[in-house]
Design an enzyme around this catalytic site. Sequence first.
Site, PDB file in Angstrom:
ATOM      1  N   HIS A 319       0.833  -1.201   0.000  1.00  0.00           N
ATOM      2  CA  HIS A 319       0.000   0.000   0.000  1.00  0.00           C
ATOM      3  C   HIS A 319       0.874   1.259   0.000  1.00  0.00           C
ATOM      4  O   HIS A 319       1.938   1.290   0.624  1.00  0.00           O
ATOM      5  CB  HIS A 319      -0.902   0.033   1.240  1.00  0.00           C
ATOM      6  CG  HIS A 319      -2.138  -0.809   1.115  1.00  0.00           C
ATOM      7  ND1 HIS A 319      -3.012  -0.685   0.069  1.00  0.00           N
ATOM      8  CD2 HIS A 319      -2.652  -1.785   1.926  1.00  0.00           C
ATOM      9  CE1 HIS A 319      -4.012  -1.548   0.220  1.00  0.00           C
ATOM     10  NE2 HIS A 319      -3.817  -2.229   1.341  1.00  0.00           N
ATOM     11  N   ASP A 335       2.580  14.732   1.641  1.00  0.00           N
ATOM     12  CA  ASP A 335       3.706  13.823   1.461  1.00  0.00           C
ATOM     13  C   ASP A 335       3.181  12.481   0.976  1.00  0.00           C
ATOM     14  O   ASP A 335       2.157  11.981   1.471  1.00  0.00           O
ATOM     15  CB  ASP A 335       4.456  13.608   2.789  1.00  0.00           C
ATOM     16  CG  ASP A 335       5.438  14.725   3.098  1.00  0.00           C
ATOM     17  OD1 ASP A 335       5.994  15.291   2.139  1.00  0.00           O
ATOM     18  OD2 ASP A 335       5.655  15.018   4.286  1.00  0.00           O
ATOM     19  N   ASP A 351       7.962  10.360   1.999  1.00  0.00           N
ATOM     20  CA  ASP A 351       8.952  10.544   0.936  1.00  0.00           C
ATOM     21  C   ASP A 351      10.203  11.249   1.460  1.00  0.00           C
ATOM     22  O   ASP A 351      11.318  10.996   0.988  1.00  0.00           O
ATOM     23  CB  ASP A 351       8.347  11.289  -0.255  1.00  0.00           C
ATOM     24  CG  ASP A 351       7.534  12.512   0.141  1.00  0.00           C
ATOM     25  OD1 ASP A 351       7.693  12.995   1.285  1.00  0.00           O
ATOM     26  OD2 ASP A 351       6.747  12.996  -0.694  1.00  0.00           O
ATOM     27  N   CYS A 375       0.138   2.707  -4.478  1.00  0.00           N
ATOM     28  CA  CYS A 375      -0.661   3.888  -4.810  1.00  0.00           C
ATOM     29  C   CYS A 375       0.088   5.180  -4.479  1.00  0.00           C
ATOM     30  O   CYS A 375       0.993   5.192  -3.644  1.00  0.00           O
ATOM     31  CB  CYS A 375      -1.970   3.857  -4.031  1.00  0.00           C
ATOM     32  SG  CYS A 375      -2.951   2.364  -4.275  1.00  0.00           S
TER      33      CYS A 375
END
Length: 626
Positions: A319, A335, A351, A375
């Site tokens: 995920h 983020d 990130d 995603c």
Amino acid sequence: RQLRDDHPQRMPTRKNMIAACRWLVNGAQDGDHLFLHYSGHGTQITDQDGDELDGKDEALVPCDYSTSGCLSDDLLRSTLVKDLPSGCRLTIILDCCHSGTAVDLPYKVVARAHDLVDVKKKPAHKVPKAAPGDVVLISGCKDTQTSADAGVGLAGNKKAAGAMTTAFKAAIQKRPTASYHAVLESMRSFLESNGFAQVPQLSSEHFLRLGDCFMPEAQAAESVPPAPSRPPVRKALTVGINYLSLQPNQGQLQGCINDSETMMGILKDTFHFPEDHICRLRDDRHATMPTKKNILAGLKWLVADAVAGDELFFHFSGHGGQQKDENGDEQGGKDDTLIPCDFQTAGMITDDELYAHVVEPLSKGIRLWVILDCCHSGTALDLPFTVEHGPDGKSIRMRSREVTRGSAAESKAEVLMISGCKDSQTSADAQGLSQKPAGAMTTAFRHCVSPTISCEDLLKKMRDFLKRNSFSQVPQMSSEQFIQLDAPFVGYEAQPHNKRTSPPAQAMGVSSPMQSSSIHGTPIKARPGAEAASPLQTPQAHDDERISRLQASIVELKKQHASPMRHASPMSEHHHWRHHHHHMGHASPMSGHHAMWQYGNAHPHAVPLSPMGHYSGPSPMYSPAY
């Protein structure tokens, strides 16, 4: 050298222009920089060999066109480009109408608004065989446009001049170290702000790293990473999370662990990573649980003690999410995140954390691939360069975005990421594409990757694969440095075309085609002149003596072979002589010969050009005279 039709001995006839082109490239070698500027009429003629999409060849118009005809793009390519050797750079500036693709170079770059750059490549059946040399063309306008003259006074011109040549002069004078992208943007902005409709075009023989300096002489010398104290290593971390702690249909996935197994095979068979250097985290085994702590520890292991030459690989299937940006570095205010198996208690991995753990520690000379099948992963590493499809579905767009990293330092490593979808999209599980459940993006990667496929082709094929199988997600490619899209994805290593490791030495002297007794005669073959001293030339005298002795020995052996006494000794029949070809101390690659040819037809803004026989110092194009 200069051709101009107000000088009876420098007339730009078709024959003289072809002769001058041959002179320009004659004897070219690694390290040379050749320069061609044309200002005059351009036109279009019927395509005779079917290599043009629009059925028309672009052509230059010599002063005797009415009796001798024009110079087609096919002729220009065969004369200037086809046999140009590797390491030699040819810069072409064409200030004329219908000149966008006037040398039939395969790559075309168009600057657009909002830091977008379109990079288009001709269809494979329309692309001629690539030449080894580096050829860069800036043309005054699109094939469908005309190039205009500029009046006195524009940008300080004291005489009438071509608008495109004036724009190029202004861009280079303003910033001699400007990149390809910056020069193109500056020219476009200059012309637009002064009311000209023409749009300059940039094209090339090979894919350009648009962040490199346009003028090779201005490119800063590359720093060479220190030699590693050990052989290079390959290490990989692959993470597959099915979220087995969640209830079915409430966030549990089926194909992510299978994706990790798939990536194991790709790493071993395609990338040739040793199995004992691949770390796996998966949530169906207690000892390898992909908790947040274990994932961050795995990333720390991946990059620990990495040195130049090392190759690293990170794959994540699971995920992905988004959360509020806490440090203000995201334009969208969110983020992107990876979701570990214990996200409910430990939280997600942002990130910013990913960049700090896996990119920031890497130094120049290290290579890292990142594959994220999750995603909201389009910019999940916050890398500055991204690749997009153009509206036509055929061109590739490069976007350079300013990234705010806070305290994080920019890495000099080659970092290349493919993510499963855009930030605004979700990545799907694929059912029916494989024998087992799997991520759609990892499945596309498995079907499309090969040892030789280029970055451009891999991204395009993955997108086509997903679209063909009815997936709406669009894989993204991004990088820490400018992506060289024609380089192989496996073994990726960007090759700068302006590579300079030391300042250029003095150029060699060359003969001009206009020095023959007749201006219509065949150009005199270029001959070496006084060359700059180079440490690589010091063995020449010794080599000459040794070769002379070797040649004398060969002559003596031939005499023995012709003599009836040759077989007097039974041992003489068993001597085998090998002729050694000794390297004769060629000029250093850094002593590249710089040749320039320029011509204009009835244009008062033609630039007088001084002889280039003993050129040294900055490029003369930095200060053209008008």
